[in-house]
Design an enzyme around this catalytic site. Structure first.
Site, PDB file in Angstrom:
ATOM      1  N   THR A   1      -1.860 -15.719   1.112  1.00  0.00           N
ATOM      2  CA  THR A   1      -1.654 -17.016   1.763  1.00  0.00           C
ATOM      3  C   THR A   1      -1.541 -16.850   3.277  1.00  0.00           C
ATOM      4  O   THR A   1      -1.513 -17.831   4.031  1.00  0.00           O
ATOM      5  CB  THR A   1      -0.390 -17.723   1.215  1.00  0.00           C
ATOM      6  OG1 THR A   1      -0.234 -18.979   1.881  1.00  0.00           O
ATOM      7  CG2 THR A   1       0.873 -16.915   1.465  1.00  0.00           C
TER       8      THR A   1
ATOM      9  N   ASP B   1       2.840 -20.324   2.243  1.00  0.00           N
ATOM     10  CA  ASP B   1       3.035 -21.473   1.355  1.00  0.00           C
ATOM     11  C   ASP B   1       2.224 -21.246   0.081  1.00  0.00           C
ATOM     12  O   ASP B   1       1.732 -20.135  -0.142  1.00  0.00           O
ATOM     13  CB  ASP B   1       2.613 -22.775   2.061  1.00  0.00           C
ATOM     14  CG  ASP B   1       1.162 -22.729   2.535  1.00  0.00           C
ATOM     15  OD1 ASP B   1       0.392 -21.850   2.093  1.00  0.00           O
ATOM     16  OD2 ASP B   1       0.764 -23.586   3.355  1.00  0.00           O
TER      17      ASP B   1
ATOM     18  N   HIS C   1       0.811  -1.214   0.000  1.00  0.00           N
ATOM     19  CA  HIS C   1       0.000   0.000   0.000  1.00  0.00           C
ATOM     20  C   HIS C   1       0.847   1.267   0.000  1.00  0.00           C
ATOM     21  O   HIS C   1       0.397   2.318  -0.448  1.00  0.00           O
ATOM     22  CB  HIS C   1      -0.973  -0.013   1.178  1.00  0.00           C
ATOM     23  CG  HIS C   1      -2.145  -0.922   0.958  1.00  0.00           C
ATOM     24  ND1 HIS C   1      -3.452  -0.531   1.108  1.00  0.00           N
ATOM     25  CD2 HIS C   1      -2.200  -2.222   0.571  1.00  0.00           C
ATOM     26  CE1 HIS C   1      -4.268  -1.542   0.825  1.00  0.00           C
ATOM     27  NE2 HIS C   1      -3.523  -2.582   0.508  1.00  0.00           N
TER      28      HIS C   1
END
Ligand code: HEM
Ligand SMILES: *[C@@H]1O[C@H](CO)[C@@H](O)[C@H](O)[C@H]1NC(C)=O
Ligand SMILES: *[C@@H]1O[C@H](CO)[C@@H](O)[C@H](O)[C@H]1NC(C)=O
Length: 328
Positions: free
Chosen positions: A196, A243, A70
């Site tokens: 993730t 992952d 951001h």
């Protein structure tokens, strides 16, 4: 653990000699070892502070990662995001929910570094180094980050921030938005893999559509059971592990945002989703490269306009309450 992080750090340092890609230019005046003489222990200080913060709350990795995206996307990596007060980027809806703990960590590392070396390292540089360190600690390979940046005198404008993609962006809009920053479809798919880890508030996926009615219903039900619904894990399989399971989730239509599912709707991006779902090593390598591209983003006019803040939350000599309405 310690030894492994060390090895990863060495890898990061050895990688800096290799050119990233023809498309990525080292911004003028910056270098990968900018502080080698002025603050030789910089990497160590960042390493220790970030590791201590992760040991206390592993969620700080997600916080740092989102903050970095951001900050860099609207007008380059210049810590413009960190400025507080009226007119700040932090007050814009796109930046709602950024983790305070991660913002405070960056300021705290700055203070430590300035005590040791003097005011020679910018908040923007600390931001790049701390984010890379958090990812190293999560198993992501190291990557070159340009150093010697200055911190902005003012926040990015609401218009620049509005150029960020939203959760209801179409595949085309996502690609265009990234392309406007020199990021291609591989960067889009790889960087979306940041989801993730981390969490979302219900407002970010109220408009989630799709054929897997069971999953979508479960998402919405969890938002309505309690007066204050719990935060939603972005990776519903392995929420706290960095992952490639995010991509496996997408293949079975269990991405939380429409913008996550959008990656499966176009031939090229869908192929990348499949490839990253199959091969975590390939995802990590691509993610690392794309993070480096993000770290190279450069606003116009050039970096030399700015300062090294002595508090990441404020322009030097300015009280936070003064705001930025006049200068933005
Ligand atoms: C492709 C377009 C993207 C969209 C539309 C998007 C949107 C969002 C939204 C809406 C949230 C949840 C905010 C909330 O409800 O509080 C979120 C969380 C997050 N995003 Fe993205 N994002 C995108 C790409 C990225 C990229 C490129 C990164 C970093 C490389 C990133 C890193 C994260 C992380 C780590 C979180 C979890 C934050 C936390 O738990 O504190 N996102 N994203
Ligand atoms: C959801 O859709 C409504 C109606 O189209 C829109 O007004 C609102 O901004 C959307 N919400 C989000 C978070 O995108
Ligand atoms: C909704 O909450 C339940 C209970 O905590 C959880 O098992 C389920 O995975 C959640 N649904 C989604 C889509 O995350």
């Amino acid at each position: 653990m310690m030894a492994l992080s060390r090895a990863a750090m060495l890898l990061a340092l050895t990688m800096v000699a290799a050119p990233l890609s023809d498309a990525v230019q080292l911004p003028e005046g910056l270098s990968y070892d900018f502080h080698a003489q002025s603050c030789p222990d910089l990497d160590n200080m960042v390493h220790h502070a970030v590791q201590a913060a992760i040991n206390k709350d592993a969620g700080v990795v997600a916080g740092l990662l989102k903050i970095f995206f951001h900050d860099c996307f609207p007008q380059g990596c210049d810590a413009s995001l960190h400025l507080t007060g009226p007119g700040s980027e932090l007050d814009l809806p796109q930046n709602a929910g950024l983790r305070r703990s991660a913002l405070l960590l960056i300021e705290s590392v700055r203070a430590t570094v300035h005590r040791a070396c003097g005011p020679v390292v910018s908040c923007a540089d600390i931001n790049s180094l701390a984010t890379r360190q958090a990812l190293l600690s999560s198993g992501v390979p190291g990557y070159p980050v340009p150093l010697g940046r200055k911190d902005s005198f003012a926040p990015a404008t609401a218009r620049q921030v509005a150029a960020m993609p939203g959760t209801d962006s179409t595949p085309d809009e996502l690609l265009k938005s990234f392309a406007s920053r020199g990021l291609d479809e591989t960067d889009l798919v790889a960087l979306s893999g940041a989801h993730t880890i981390g969490k979302a508030t219900c407002g970010s996926f109220v408009n989630r559509t799709g054929e897997d009615a069971g999953f979508v219903r479960s998402l919405q039900r969890n938002c309505s059971v309690l007066p204050t619904p719990p935060l939603q894990d972005l990776d519903v399989t392995t929420p706290d592990t960095f992952d490639n399971k995010y991509y496996a989730n997408l293949r079975v239509k269990k991405g939380v945002f429409n913008s996550d599912m959008a990656l499966t709707l176009q031939a090229k991006t869908s192929e990348l989703v499949d490839s990253f779902a199959r091969d975590q090593g390939r995802f990590f390598a691509a993610f690392s490269t794309s993070m480096s591209k993000l770290a190279h983003l450069q606003g116009k006019p050039a970096v030399s306009i700015g300062e090294i803040r002595n508090n990441c939350f404020r322009v030097n000599g300015k009280k936070e309450e003064e705001g930025f309405a006049a200068s933005a």
